[in-house]
Scaffold this motif. Sequence first.
Motif, mmCIF file in Angstrom:
data_model
loop_
_atom_site.group_PDB
_atom_site.id
_atom_site.type_symbol
_atom_site.label_atom_id
_atom_site.label_comp_id
_atom_site.label_asym_id
_atom_site.label_seq_id
_atom_site.Cartn_x
_atom_site.Cartn_y
_atom_site.Cartn_z
ATOM 1 N N SER A 279 0.855 -1.187 0.000
ATOM 2 C CA SER A 279 0.000 0.000 0.000
ATOM 3 C C SER A 279 0.890 1.235 0.000
ATOM 4 O O SER A 279 1.968 1.221 0.612
ATOM 5 C CB SER A 279 -0.937 0.009 1.212
ATOM 6 O OG SER A 279 -0.198 0.044 2.417
ATOM 7 N N ASN A 299 -2.471 -6.618 -4.285
ATOM 8 C CA ASN A 299 -2.709 -7.940 -3.733
ATOM 9 C C ASN A 299 -1.417 -8.694 -3.470
ATOM 10 O O ASN A 299 -1.373 -9.595 -2.634
ATOM 11 C CB ASN A 299 -3.591 -8.755 -4.684
ATOM 12 C CG ASN A 299 -5.032 -8.296 -4.673
ATOM 13 O OD1 ASN A 299 -5.787 -8.636 -3.772
ATOM 14 N ND2 ASN A 299 -5.426 -7.500 -5.656
ATOM 15 N N ALA A 365 -9.620 -3.299 -8.260
ATOM 16 C CA ALA A 365 -9.793 -2.738 -6.927
ATOM 17 C C ALA A 365 -9.698 -1.221 -6.961
ATOM 18 O O ALA A 365 -10.383 -0.526 -6.193
ATOM 19 C CB ALA A 365 -8.736 -3.308 -5.984
ATOM 20 N N GLY A 369 -13.071 -0.632 -5.674
ATOM 21 C CA GLY A 369 -12.759 -0.693 -4.253
ATOM 22 C C GLY A 369 -12.248 -2.064 -3.848
ATOM 23 O O GLY A 369 -12.736 -3.090 -4.347
ATOM 24 N N GLN A 370 -11.260 -2.084 -2.953
ATOM 25 C CA GLN A 370 -10.664 -3.339 -2.515
ATOM 26 C C GLN A 370 -11.671 -4.237 -1.816
ATOM 27 O O GLN A 370 -11.612 -5.462 -1.905
ATOM 28 C CB GLN A 370 -9.486 -3.030 -1.574
ATOM 29 C CG GLN A 370 -8.652 -4.243 -1.194
ATOM 30 C CD GLN A 370 -7.859 -4.794 -2.365
ATOM 31 O OE1 GLN A 370 -7.312 -4.044 -3.169
ATOM 32 N NE2 GLN A 370 -7.803 -6.111 -2.477
ATOM 33 N N GLN A 371 -12.648 -3.636 -1.114
ATOM 34 C CA GLN A 371 -13.622 -4.433 -0.371
ATOM 35 C C GLN A 371 -14.567 -5.199 -1.286
ATOM 36 O O GLN A 371 -15.246 -6.124 -0.836
ATOM 37 C CB GLN A 371 -14.433 -3.533 0.570
ATOM 38 C CG GLN A 371 -15.418 -2.596 -0.113
ATOM 39 C CD GLN A 371 -14.753 -1.361 -0.713
ATOM 40 O OE1 GLN A 371 -13.554 -1.152 -0.528
ATOM 41 N NE2 GLN A 371 -15.516 -0.562 -1.411
ATOM 42 N N ALA A 372 -14.635 -4.839 -2.557
ATOM 43 C CA ALA A 372 -15.546 -5.515 -3.488
ATOM 44 C C ALA A 372 -14.941 -6.803 -4.051
ATOM 45 O O ALA A 372 -15.635 -7.570 -4.708
ATOM 46 C CB ALA A 372 -15.904 -4.569 -4.643
ATOM 47 N N ARG A 374 -13.127 -10.355 -3.209
ATOM 48 C CA ARG A 374 -12.895 -11.281 -2.112
ATOM 49 C C ARG A 374 -12.435 -12.632 -2.649
ATOM 50 O O ARG A 374 -12.835 -13.041 -3.740
ATOM 51 C CB ARG A 374 -14.164 -11.473 -1.276
ATOM 52 C CG ARG A 374 -14.740 -10.205 -0.684
ATOM 53 C CD ARG A 374 -15.973 -10.517 0.137
ATOM 54 N NE ARG A 374 -16.613 -9.327 0.663
ATOM 55 C CZ ARG A 374 -17.560 -8.657 0.034
ATOM 56 N NH1 ARG A 374 -17.980 -9.075 -1.147
ATOM 57 N NH2 ARG A 374 -18.099 -7.575 0.567
ATOM 58 N N TYR A 376 -12.068 -16.657 -1.063
ATOM 59 C CA TYR A 376 -12.390 -17.486 0.085
ATOM 60 C C TYR A 376 -11.629 -18.803 0.010
ATOM 61 O O TYR A 376 -11.344 -19.320 -1.083
ATOM 62 C CB TYR A 376 -13.894 -17.776 0.154
ATOM 63 C CG TYR A 376 -14.727 -16.550 0.445
ATOM 64 C CD1 TYR A 376 -14.994 -16.179 1.758
ATOM 65 C CD2 TYR A 376 -15.238 -15.761 -0.574
ATOM 66 C CE1 TYR A 376 -15.756 -15.062 2.041
ATOM 67 C CE2 TYR A 376 -16.000 -14.632 -0.303
ATOM 68 C CZ TYR A 376 -16.251 -14.288 1.001
ATOM 69 O OH TYR A 376 -16.999 -13.175 1.282
ATOM 70 N N PRO A 390 -12.646 -15.675 4.528
ATOM 71 C CA PRO A 390 -11.917 -14.809 3.586
ATOM 72 C C PRO A 390 -10.412 -15.050 3.693
ATOM 73 O O PRO A 390 -9.862 -15.196 4.792
ATOM 74 C CB PRO A 390 -12.285 -13.388 4.036
ATOM 75 C CG PRO A 390 -13.519 -13.547 4.860
ATOM 76 C CD PRO A 390 -13.426 -14.886 5.503
#
Length: 498
Positions: A279, A299, A365, A369-372, A374, A376, A390
């Motif tokens: 980041s 990532n 992202a 957005g990074q939160q979108a 995922r 698993y 996650p």
Amino acid sequence: MSRFLSIYFTNLLCDYLAIKKPELKGKVYVFTMSQKNRIMVTAASREAEKQGIAAGTVLADAKAIIPDILAFDDELDFNKKLLVRIAKWAVRYSPTVAIDLPDGIIIDSSGCSHLLGGEESYLQTIIGKLTASGYHCSGSISDTIGTSWAIARLGKKSPIIAPAQQYNALLNLPPMALRLEQPIIQRLHKLGFDKIGKFIQLPSAMLRRRFGQEFMLRLGQALGTEEETITPIIIKAPYEERLYCLEAIRTKPAIEIAIEKLLQSLCDRLAKEGLGIRSAALKGYRLDGRVTETMIGTNQPTHQVPHLAKLFELKIAQIEPALGIELFILTAIKTEPVHAIQEKLWSGKRGLADQALAQLLDRLAGKVGQQAIRRYIPQAHYWPERSLRPAVSLEEKTEVKWQKSNPRPMEILHKPAAIQVTAPIPDYPPMNFRYKEELHLVAKADGPERIEQEWWMQQGEHRDYYILEDDKGRRYWVFRSGHYNEEGSAWFLHGFFA
């Protein structure tokens, strides 16, 4: 000529806790740690000390004195961690700062005090800042570390000792001011040496024979006849690059050029150390005094300039140059080691190790957005909502395999939704069900598949799952909780098939 400032914190742990939890002000509390099968007090608040509770008291005894006393667990080396934080803060007043366990720091103030108007102002500024933050502390400046240590803790007159005056400053202090071991201090007191001035003029040979070499070393360090050094803390330079602009920048092409220059310098430095960016933040200081900031994340750690430049390019629209930006600062907030991946010559499928995939996810992202996004991975649980979690990164792996014996829906609800079902008895699939006010007529069905709860986690009913396809071709994953009963069983919708 060297000058040293010693700062002594009278109750570091309790002061820190009071800063973090203002509601503890005026209350009685202690820090405790298990020692030799007993819980001992390691630090006590001032209110506790007033009632006879101090470090070394057994917690049971402390509770006998004050039944409602608050006890907090003391972490191993927590004192050291706090002192390191304070020492890093104090670097602004001197480049050479060291911790002095268990309750102080040492600052080499040589050539620094004049920047704040002299030693008196220098000392008052530092102590004042710490006191304003909530710490109770005292300090002293002298030619030697030993004398500064002694005056900071036991001195009652001026905290600033003039050059070459440490001998006179020590005369009226007790032997413990020399940082001696307890057996030596007890021996001195038995002989009537309750002040340094009573033995400081005795022959060195006599003192060495009676009290040992350690005693002579400490006395010499306090007087300045023996050398004493400190081990300063080393603050790692931040991964940061700056670009000063001769003229204020306002246009998108100019901002892109500035970003590329900053990334090139920063990535060259990271590549030499085998690190990559996870980041990063770009700050732009505008002519009107405001600061504009944008951030990116990856990532996988990377120091590839073209890829990072593309990620920042997606964020340029968020940068508001206004009258113009005169200074850019690029900071790598989080870095991780970059591991070179050995690519297979004859294999065209690299899976999650494919850097092109990681770069694609980074660009997505940046847009959504990074939160979108995922990923698993499976967990060893029977209950469907517990059977996955996650992943922290693309590299995270697990030895648990995905369940393949029975089909699972692409989308599973975090919390099963209650539905109304019409079903024959006892184990036939539903004929229809109502979900969100819509009636679904079941055309095809498969099941049941019984899934039990893990008894070691919680008790509850089992579930009988069915795969249902309605008359419009949509497929659902529903279950009945527990056995069928005449009052009507509880049915739930848990997932949707693609």
